[in-house]
Write an enzyme that holds these catalytic residues in place. Sequence first.
Site, PDB file in Angstrom:
ATOM      1  N   GLY A  27       0.776  -1.243   0.000  1.00 55.66           N
ATOM      2  CA  GLY A  27       0.000   0.000   0.000  1.00 55.66           C
ATOM      3  C   GLY A  27       0.804   1.287   0.000  1.00 55.66           C
ATOM      4  O   GLY A  27       0.270   2.336   0.363  1.00 55.66           O
ATOM      5  N   LEU A  87      -7.425  -8.985 -12.391  1.00 51.87           N
ATOM      6  CA  LEU A  87      -7.937  -8.455 -13.658  1.00 51.87           C
ATOM      7  C   LEU A  87      -9.297  -7.826 -13.383  1.00 51.87           C
ATOM      8  O   LEU A  87     -10.120  -8.399 -12.670  1.00 51.87           O
ATOM      9  CB  LEU A  87      -8.123  -9.593 -14.659  1.00 51.87           C
ATOM     10  CG  LEU A  87      -6.951  -9.931 -15.574  1.00 51.87           C
ATOM     11  CD1 LEU A  87      -7.366 -11.059 -16.515  1.00 51.87           C
ATOM     12  CD2 LEU A  87      -6.501  -8.719 -16.370  1.00 51.87           C
ATOM     13  N   ASN A 133      -4.352   2.507 -13.875  1.00 51.68           N
ATOM     14  CA  ASN A 133      -3.497   1.554 -13.156  1.00 51.68           C
ATOM     15  C   ASN A 133      -2.046   1.995 -13.259  1.00 51.68           C
ATOM     16  O   ASN A 133      -1.654   2.638 -14.236  1.00 51.68           O
ATOM     17  CB  ASN A 133      -3.644   0.165 -13.800  1.00 51.68           C
ATOM     18  CG  ASN A 133      -2.756  -0.880 -13.142  1.00 51.68           C
ATOM     19  OD1 ASN A 133      -2.669  -0.961 -11.909  1.00 51.68           O
ATOM     20  ND2 ASN A 133      -2.075  -1.692 -13.936  1.00 51.68           N
ATOM     21  N   HIS A 166       1.876   0.371 -13.256  1.00 53.04           N
ATOM     22  CA  HIS A 166       2.605  -0.889 -13.395  1.00 53.04           C
ATOM     23  C   HIS A 166       4.098  -0.579 -13.453  1.00 53.04           C
ATOM     24  O   HIS A 166       4.514   0.360 -14.137  1.00 53.04           O
ATOM     25  CB  HIS A 166       2.153  -1.627 -14.664  1.00 53.04           C
ATOM     26  CG  HIS A 166       2.807  -2.959 -14.824  1.00 53.04           C
ATOM     27  ND1 HIS A 166       2.466  -4.051 -14.035  1.00 53.04           N
ATOM     28  CD2 HIS A 166       3.807  -3.378 -15.639  1.00 53.04           C
ATOM     29  CE1 HIS A 166       3.228  -5.088 -14.381  1.00 53.04           C
ATOM     30  NE2 HIS A 166       4.050  -4.705 -15.344  1.00 53.04           N
TER      31      HIS A 166
HETATM   32  C1  GAR Z   1       3.631  -1.259  -7.338  1.00 49.70           C
HETATM   33  O1  GAR Z   1       4.972  -1.315  -7.743  1.00 49.70           O
HETATM   34  C2  GAR Z   1       2.721  -1.315  -8.535  1.00 49.70           C
HETATM   35  O2  GAR Z   1       3.262  -0.707  -9.677  1.00 49.70           O
HETATM   36  C3  GAR Z   1       2.587  -2.804  -8.746  1.00 49.70           C
HETATM   37  O3  GAR Z   1       2.454  -3.318  -7.449  1.00 49.70           O
HETATM   38  C4  GAR Z   1       3.249  -2.525  -6.562  1.00 49.70           C
HETATM   39  C5  GAR Z   1       2.426  -2.216  -5.345  1.00 49.70           C
HETATM   40  O4  GAR Z   1       3.218  -1.618  -4.343  1.00 49.70           O
HETATM   41  N1  GAR Z   1       1.468  -3.116  -9.590  1.00 49.70           N
HETATM   42  C6  GAR Z   1       1.467  -4.110 -10.477  1.00 49.70           C
HETATM   43  O5  GAR Z   1       2.394  -4.892 -10.607  1.00 49.70           O
HETATM   44  C7  GAR Z   1       0.201  -4.202 -11.341  1.00 49.70           C
HETATM   45  N2  GAR Z   1       0.340  -5.175 -12.331  1.00 49.70           N
HETATM   46  P1  GAR Z   1       2.529  -0.874  -3.122  1.00 49.70           P
HETATM   47  O6  GAR Z   1       1.475  -1.852  -2.555  1.00 49.70           O
HETATM   48  O7  GAR Z   1       3.626  -0.623  -2.135  1.00 49.70           O
HETATM   49  O8  GAR Z   1       1.885   0.378  -3.634  1.00 49.70           O
END
Ligand code: GAR
Length: 191
Positions: free
Chosen positions: A17, A97, A112, A114
């Site tokens: 998060g 998804l 989103n 990524h």
């Molecule tokens: C982030 O790096 C985000 O870009 C990635 O999950 C992480 C969440 O980190 N998302 C994906 O890979 C989507 N396909 P966080 O929970 O510390 O924000």
Amino acid sequence: MATQSIHKIAVFASGYGSNFEVIARAAQAGEIAAEVVLMVCDKPSARVCSLADAMGVDKFVFSAKEYPSKADYEREIVSQCREREVELICLAGYMRLVGEELLNAYKGCIINIHPSLLPAFPGVNPLERAMEYGVKVYGATIHYVDETLDGGKIIAQQAVTYEGDDIEVLTALIHEAEYKLYINTLQKLLK
Ligand code: GAR
């Protein structure tokens, strides 16, 4: 003086998060014209759930296995969002998804982030896979969400150059880039 309207947004996450925290703090500090009115999480034990409580953000937490289908839990998500008049949904580490229910209810209003320069390395473990590949320019992408995995039209990207082989260092660099990219993008989108 012209007043800027404050948009109601929801942030969806599945784990740590840190992006949720950055967005919620920016909203609370008035750095983006948004109020985070809802955090949606599909993992009841995720850190992001206690973070939302600590930050005073309403949350809807669900377990997909308790619903007969994706359409059923997404109908509940849509109703939670509508109840709070959510205008924009920001996925921030939401590892599912998005299905038709949500896409149809929030057409063009789901984005989103990524951690790769899409369309390269969609899906899980993009940093590990990119490093294994010998990539020298990594990055982060914000895009509109469609029914495909990390697909949809690109809104903004930030490149990160790294030639080392320490995945933790790279992860920290990418996270820093993501935080700035998300805030800059929200500042532009919410104008
Ligand atoms: C982030 O790096 C985000 O870009 C990635 O999950 C992480 C969440 O980190 N998302 C994906 O890979 C989507 N396909 P966080 O929970 O510390 O924000």
